[in-house]
Design a protein around this motif. Sequence first.
Motif, PDB file in Angstrom:
ATOM      1  N   ARG A 128       0.550  -1.433   0.164  1.00  0.00           N
ATOM      2  CA  ARG A 128       0.027  -0.104   0.118  1.00  0.00           C
ATOM      3  C   ARG A 128       0.572   1.547  -0.279  1.00  0.00           C
ATOM      4  N   ALA A 129       2.134   1.351   1.256  1.00  0.00           N
ATOM      5  CA  ALA A 129       3.191   2.221   0.570  1.00  0.00           C
ATOM      6  C   ALA A 129       3.309   2.678  -0.578  1.00  0.00           C
ATOM      7  N   ALA A 130       3.956   1.119  -1.222  1.00  0.00           N
ATOM      8  CA  ALA A 130       4.528   1.571  -2.553  1.00  0.00           C
ATOM      9  C   ALA A 130       3.974   2.200  -3.237  1.00  0.00           C
ATOM     10  N   ALA A 131       2.401   1.271  -3.458  1.00  0.00           N
ATOM     11  CA  ALA A 131       1.273   2.172  -4.852  1.00  0.00           C
ATOM     12  C   ALA A 131       1.026   3.202  -4.128  1.00  0.00           C
ATOM     13  N   ASP A 132       1.151   4.086  -3.652  1.00  0.00           N
ATOM     14  CA  ASP A 132       0.813   5.707  -3.308  1.00  0.00           C
ATOM     15  C   ASP A 132       1.964   6.402  -3.212  1.00  0.00           C
ATOM     16  N   ALA A 133       3.304   5.791  -3.376  1.00  0.00           N
ATOM     17  CA  ALA A 133       4.733   6.541  -3.046  1.00  0.00           C
ATOM     18  C   ALA A 133       5.235   7.236  -4.549  1.00  0.00           C
ATOM     19  N   THR A 134       5.888   7.897  -5.077  1.00  0.00           N
ATOM     20  CA  THR A 134       6.203   8.541  -6.150  1.00  0.00           C
ATOM     21  C   THR A 134       7.464   7.053  -6.473  1.00  0.00           C
ATOM     22  N   PRO A 135       7.386   7.413  -8.289  1.00  0.00           N
ATOM     23  CA  PRO A 135       8.491   6.160  -8.135  1.00  0.00           C
ATOM     24  C   PRO A 135       9.856   6.614  -7.397  1.00  0.00           C
ATOM     25  N   ALA A 136      10.338   7.557  -7.308  1.00  0.00           N
ATOM     26  CA  ALA A 136      11.500   7.786  -7.050  1.00  0.00           C
ATOM     27  C   ALA A 136      11.607   7.545  -5.346  1.00  0.00           C
TER      28      ALA A 136
END
Length: 224
Positions: free
Chosen positions: A182-190
């Motif tokens: 979930r954290a990665a899905a909402d994160a920017t590519p960087a």
Amino acid sequence: MSTRFCDTAWAHIADLRSAILDLPLNRELAAGTLSRERFLTYMIQDSIYLVAFSRALALAAARAPDPEAVAIFAQSSQAALIAERSLHEDYFKRFSVSKKAVADARPNPTCHAYTSFLMATAHDNWEELVAAVLPCFWIYWDVGNRVAGRSVPGNPYQAWIDTYADPDFGAATDAVKAIADRAAADATPAVRQRMLRAFQISARYEWMFWDAAYRLEDWPLELR
């Protein structure tokens, strides 16, 4: 549909996961032939590590953006100090290791480096912290199950194996994986890329941690 972070991260450490399972410590643990000295060296260093790991999880709970993640990390922080350390204490009693010997122990270079990395990452962004603590759950769940499949009858280290092959530990691992996705899905590519790097670094430290215990790693004499 984009690939989930955990799928990507796990694929990135495929070779490392094989290397971890092939470490002499884990092979001898499954066979029940690991020397008492090496096992206790590992357990003492792990007891030191768990204090820092528990703190990292508590910081993850404090910074979590939703109540579910707060609860999961808070519970895991407590479990690291209570449930897992209880396992260590049982073995220390069984092998006549005094509380003073455990209290006086210092982290070896690898343990010091790994815990320092976790605490430094705890002060970076929350997503990186989640990725950094995940390997300690996931790799131990993987190793626990694979070692359980190889374990011999009457293995003196069966309690350790059972702890990390326990379905409850698997459920805790799945919960942290879901948070990471979930954290990665909402994160920017960087940020997602930094998460992947943090995951890979912690996974490498897991290999190093077992290897260091087997080698009875210590500081150079003049620095002890």
